[in-house]
Enzyme design. Structure first.
Site, mmCIF file in Angstrom:
data_model
loop_
_atom_site.group_PDB
_atom_site.id
_atom_site.type_symbol
_atom_site.label_atom_id
_atom_site.label_comp_id
_atom_site.label_asym_id
_atom_site.label_seq_id
_atom_site.Cartn_x
_atom_site.Cartn_y
_atom_site.Cartn_z
ATOM 1 N N ALA A 73 0.571 -1.299 -0.065
ATOM 2 C CA ALA A 73 -0.107 -0.063 0.111
ATOM 3 C C ALA A 73 0.755 1.203 0.136
ATOM 4 C CB ALA A 73 -0.818 -0.099 1.331
ATOM 5 N N GLU A 106 -2.565 -12.487 -4.194
ATOM 6 C CA GLU A 106 -3.987 -12.275 -4.829
ATOM 7 C C GLU A 106 -4.283 -11.123 -4.731
ATOM 8 O OE1 GLU A 106 -3.313 -16.196 -2.393
ATOM 9 O OE2 GLU A 106 -3.155 -14.237 -1.703
ATOM 10 N N ASN A 111 -10.360 -5.096 -8.674
ATOM 11 C CA ASN A 111 -9.527 -4.309 -8.616
ATOM 12 C C ASN A 111 -8.602 -4.223 -9.857
ATOM 13 O OD1 ASN A 111 -7.322 -2.348 -7.710
ATOM 14 N ND2 ASN A 111 -7.261 -3.232 -5.817
ATOM 15 N N TYR A 118 0.163 -4.741 -11.461
ATOM 16 C CA TYR A 118 1.010 -5.964 -11.208
ATOM 17 C C TYR A 118 1.171 -6.587 -12.560
ATOM 18 C CZ TYR A 118 -0.658 -5.974 -6.461
ATOM 19 O OH TYR A 118 -0.796 -5.262 -5.168
#
Length: 148
Positions: A73, A106, A111, A118
């Protein structure tokens, strides 16, 4: 603006990491959960710092020759500024230095922003965990990067 550096997370970073955690991630951990991760022999956590202020963090568990991302994050005020890339760069370096052959995570099926992030880091979709997220019942998309 001073340089952003990435280093291993220490106890002194916990309060700022926790603040980012609760303002960024849907699944909530306590400060005690984060402290336990610092004691966990399998866990490695990294923080992005600027002027000793935590701007973001990333964590993973290392199991044999694979790594599993637990959380990543960036503080809402610093998103889309390359900090996530810096954190992953250091996590990848750690993996390379420790003969890790693959890294997995995961991500929530809805999202798409995170999934694209990613993918840009070399991850690809390899599976799905049905109703993985207890708070919403959402599926998790399983992604791997096997070219570290």
């Amino acid at each position: 603006m001073n340089e952003i550096i990435v280093s291993e997370m220490k106890l002194e970073h916990i309060d700022e990491v926790y603040n980012i955690f609760i303002n960024s991630l849907k699944v909530k951990w306590s400060i005690e959960d984060l402290k336990k991760e610092l004691e966990n022999k399998l866990a490695r956590y990294f923080v992005a710092l600027q002027n000793e202020k935590v701007l973001g963090f990333g964590g993973m568990w290392v199991i044999f020759d694979e790594a599993h991302i637990t959380n990543v994050a960036v503080h809402p005020d610093h998103r889309r500024s390359g900090i996530g890339n810096l954190i992953f760069k250091d996590m990848y370096k750690f993996c390379a230095d420790n003969n890790i052959i693959g890294i997995t995570l995961e991500v929530r099926e809805n999202n798409l922003t995170a999934q694209n992030f990613y993918k840009n880091l070399g991850f690809s979709v390899e599976g799905r965990r049905k109703k993985y997220y207890q708070d919403t019942g959402e599926d998790a998309i399983i992604m791997w990067n096997r070219s570290l």
